[in-house]
Design a protein around this motif. Structure first.
Motif: not given
Length: 238
Positions: A105-109, A111-113, A119-121
């Motif tokens: 939710r804190s990601c801006s859009g 591409e950032e998501r 990174a966490r997959l």
């Protein structure tokens, strides 16, 4: 006629007013996507794993080797999805998965998501490849559009049909014949969407169904409506 198997969800693609997609690092035919729905959608059985986060409602939908499903989400909902190909299995803690999605939710859009997802997959989903025989059997099933006989595939790969059945049950909780049925159905619905002017007998003839009664049974068993009802609801075809 579509000449290759696709694992994109056809109704979700059709009923998205916006759709963006990026491949996942390291995992073949797996990707994440974001879309805005123009209508509620249904997930078609495709043997894959789908984790979908409803960004607006903060709801998580988990579709693992989808067997059958009713409509979910609604027009205007923005969804972020992670699609894992049927050649992989996932092992995860539900709370970790929910927190992972919540953190986005804190990601801006989009591409950032995507960057955060990659990174966490591995630490959240713990993805591993299926048994090598199962993987090669799946590829042969996809190549045939779900029409190849299970016995033929097993023989080509040096296994007995019984052993093949056992490995598929261990991996997916259903056997290779049902796996093929899902592939055939997904191809059928993708073709119905791509060629809405073609009548039902055309799809029966070209996609491996023995007759109209067989086609009707398969369709209703997994989609919970008849082909005509589906075409009316999603394609606007009377």
């Amino acid at each position: 006629m579509m000449n290759r198997f696709t694992t994109r969800q056809p109704v979700l693609l059709l009923k998205s007013s916006f759709y963006a997609e990026k491949d996942l690092f390291r995992y073949y035919k797996s990707f994440c996507y974001e879309c805005i729905l123009s209508k509620s959608v249904i997930m078609v059985p495709d043997n894959c794993i789908e984790y979908i986060w409803n960004i607006d409602k903060n709801e998580l939908y988990c579709f693992e080797h989808i067997v059958k499903q009713e409509e979910f989400a609604a027009a205007g909902d923005r969804l972020f999805g992670i699609h894992i190909d049927s050649g992989y299995i996932c092992q995860y803690n539900e709370k970790d998965l929910e927190q992972w999605m919540e953190d986005m939710r804190s990601c801006s859009g989009f591409e950032e998501r995507v960057r955060y997802c990659n990174a966490r997959l591995d630490t959240v989903l713990h993805i591993t490849q299926v048994h090598p025989f199962v993987y090669h059997a799946i590829e042969k099933m996809k190549e045939s559009g779900g029409k190849a006989a299970v016995e033929t595939i097993a023989a080509e790969l040096g296994y007995t049909p019984r052993h093949m059945e056992r490995l598929f049950l261990q991996t997916f909780s259903y056997g290779p014949k049902r796996f093929c049925r899902h592939i055939r159905l997904l191809n059928t619905i993708s073709n119905m969407i791509q060629f809405p002017d073609r009548n039902i007998p055309y799809h029966i003839e070209h996609l491996g169904y023995s007759d109209q009664a067989h086609f009707q049974r398969e369709f209703k068993a997994f989609i919970r409506m008849t082909p005509k009802q589906f075409m009316r609801r999603y394609l606007g075809v009377e």
